[in-house]
Design an enzyme around this catalytic site. Structure first.
Site, PDB file in Angstrom:
ATOM      1  CG  PHE A  66      94.307  73.501  -5.126  1.00  0.00           C
ATOM      2  CD1 PHE A  66      95.582  73.295  -5.930  1.00  0.00           C
ATOM      3  CD2 PHE A  66      94.633  73.468  -3.758  1.00  0.00           C
ATOM      4  CE1 PHE A  66      96.938  73.665  -4.944  1.00  0.00           C
ATOM      5  CE2 PHE A  66      95.587  73.950  -2.801  1.00  0.00           C
ATOM      6  CZ  PHE A  66      96.865  73.967  -3.571  1.00  0.00           C
ATOM      7  CB  VAL A  90      91.753  72.221 -14.574  1.00  0.00           C
ATOM      8  CG1 VAL A  90      92.527  73.724 -14.195  1.00  0.00           C
ATOM      9  CG2 VAL A  90      91.657  71.483 -13.440  1.00  0.00           C
ATOM     10  CG  HIS A  97      94.196  80.041 -10.883  1.00  0.00           C
ATOM     11  ND1 HIS A  97      94.339  81.637 -10.408  1.00  0.00           N
ATOM     12  CD2 HIS A  97      93.757  79.589  -9.811  1.00  0.00           C
ATOM     13  CE1 HIS A  97      94.120  81.772  -9.113  1.00  0.00           C
ATOM     14  NE2 HIS A  97      93.681  80.474  -8.736  1.00  0.00           N
ATOM     15  NE  ARG A 136      90.166  65.607 -24.459  1.00  0.00           N
ATOM     16  CZ  ARG A 136      90.008  66.175 -25.474  1.00  0.00           C
ATOM     17  NH1 ARG A 136      88.737  66.899 -25.970  1.00  0.00           N
ATOM     18  NH2 ARG A 136      90.586  66.033 -26.647  1.00  0.00           N
TER      19      ARG A 136
HETATM   20  C1  DLZ Z   1      90.251  79.205  -8.801  1.00  0.00           C
HETATM   21  C2  DLZ Z   1      90.112  77.991  -9.762  1.00  0.00           C
HETATM   22  C3  DLZ Z   1      90.041  78.490 -11.065  1.00  0.00           C
HETATM   23  C4  DLZ Z   1      90.575  79.857 -11.731  1.00  0.00           C
HETATM   24  N1  DLZ Z   1      89.744  77.709 -11.911  1.00  0.00           N
HETATM   25  C5  DLZ Z   1      89.426  76.213 -11.651  1.00  0.00           C
HETATM   26  C6  DLZ Z   1      88.963  75.269 -12.606  1.00  0.00           C
HETATM   27  O1  DLZ Z   1      89.010  75.624 -13.864  1.00  0.00           O
HETATM   28  N2  DLZ Z   1      88.742  74.105 -12.369  1.00  0.00           N
HETATM   29  C7  DLZ Z   1      88.659  73.683 -10.904  1.00  0.00           C
HETATM   30  O2  DLZ Z   1      88.389  72.637 -10.524  1.00  0.00           O
HETATM   31  N3  DLZ Z   1      88.979  74.559  -9.985  1.00  0.00           N
HETATM   32  C8  DLZ Z   1      89.301  75.738 -10.378  1.00  0.00           C
HETATM   33  N4  DLZ Z   1      89.533  76.996  -9.313  1.00  0.00           N
HETATM   34  C9  DLZ Z   1      89.457  76.545  -7.924  1.00  0.00           C
HETATM   35  C10 DLZ Z   1      90.790  75.672  -7.353  1.00  0.00           C
HETATM   36  O3  DLZ Z   1      90.536  74.463  -7.672  1.00  0.00           O
HETATM   37  C11 DLZ Z   1      90.487  75.729  -5.842  1.00  0.00           C
HETATM   38  O4  DLZ Z   1      89.274  75.466  -5.332  1.00  0.00           O
HETATM   39  C12 DLZ Z   1      90.777  77.274  -5.052  1.00  0.00           C
HETATM   40  O5  DLZ Z   1      91.792  77.649  -5.700  1.00  0.00           O
HETATM   41  C13 DLZ Z   1      90.872  77.093  -3.607  1.00  0.00           C
HETATM   42  O6  DLZ Z   1      91.842  76.394  -3.167  1.00  0.00           O
END
Ligand code: DLZ
Length: 163
Positions: A66, A90, A97, A136
């Site tokens: 994010f 992700v 989420h 990947r």
């Molecule tokens: C919170 C979260 C979750 C549940 N899953 C991932 C993920 O699979 N991959 C990733 O890069 N980040 C994840 N995050 C964290 C969010 O990207 C972010 O860092 C938090 O919501 C704080 O803004």
């Protein structure tokens, strides 16, 4: 007629005329770091192979995917890089989420690129399972970090040709 899917990990190395002068930022998410480390390694090796000097590659980490668009924006604004490769992973969980993060990151990365008129590359895996991510990140479907680096170089070359 359907075209065979391109996998840029299997690209033919190409002549990149201005490689030694370009500064490239790589922003890496700390979430799923086993995967993002592999993507980073692939991207860095590919840039070096194309003549980008090590000192012109700036790597910074952000907490999660994010935060990638903000990291990319700071790289462009504060470190004056010519392009940014955003690396993240992700993985689908039990909640929504995944959808919010994936969409926000894709939109954010596109917006930063357009705002600065510089290549900001989406090397973010959005996978249902860890196995899909492994495939990947140096597995049977190549390395999307390498593909991100190739894409950044190709976009810089295009901008060089047009300018
Ligand atoms: C919170 C979260 C979750 C549940 N899953 C991932 C993920 O699979 N991959 C990733 O890069 N980040 C994840 N995050 C964290 C969010 O990207 C972010 O860092 C938090 O919501 C704080 O803004």
């Amino acid at each position: 007629m359907t075209e065979k899917k391109k996998n840029l990990s299997e690209f033919k190395p190409f002549e990149f005329s201005s490689a030694s002068k370009k500064k490239i930022g790589i922003v890496v998410s700390e979430w799923n770091d086993r995967i993002t480390d592999s993507l980073l390694k692939g991207a860095e090796e590919c840039l070096l192979e194309h003549g980008v000097p090590q000192e012109n590659i700036l790597v910074k980490h952000v907490p999660g995917s994010f935060e990638l668009p903000m990291g990319a924006q700071w790289m462009l604004k504060e470190a004056f890089v010519d392009a940014v490769i955003c690396i993240g992973c992700v993985i689908q969980g039990e909640t929504r989420h995944f959808d919010f993060i994936s969409q926000a990151v894709a939109d954010g990365i596109m917006n930063v690129g357009l705002k600065f008129s510089k290549p900001v590359i989406f090397s973010v895996l959005t996978c249902n399972t860890m196995e899909q991510a492994e495939d990947r990140a140096g597995g049977k479907h190549g390395n999307k970090g390498v593909e991100g680096a190739v894409t950044a170089l190709k976009m810089l070359e295009l901008s060089h040709d047009l300018g």
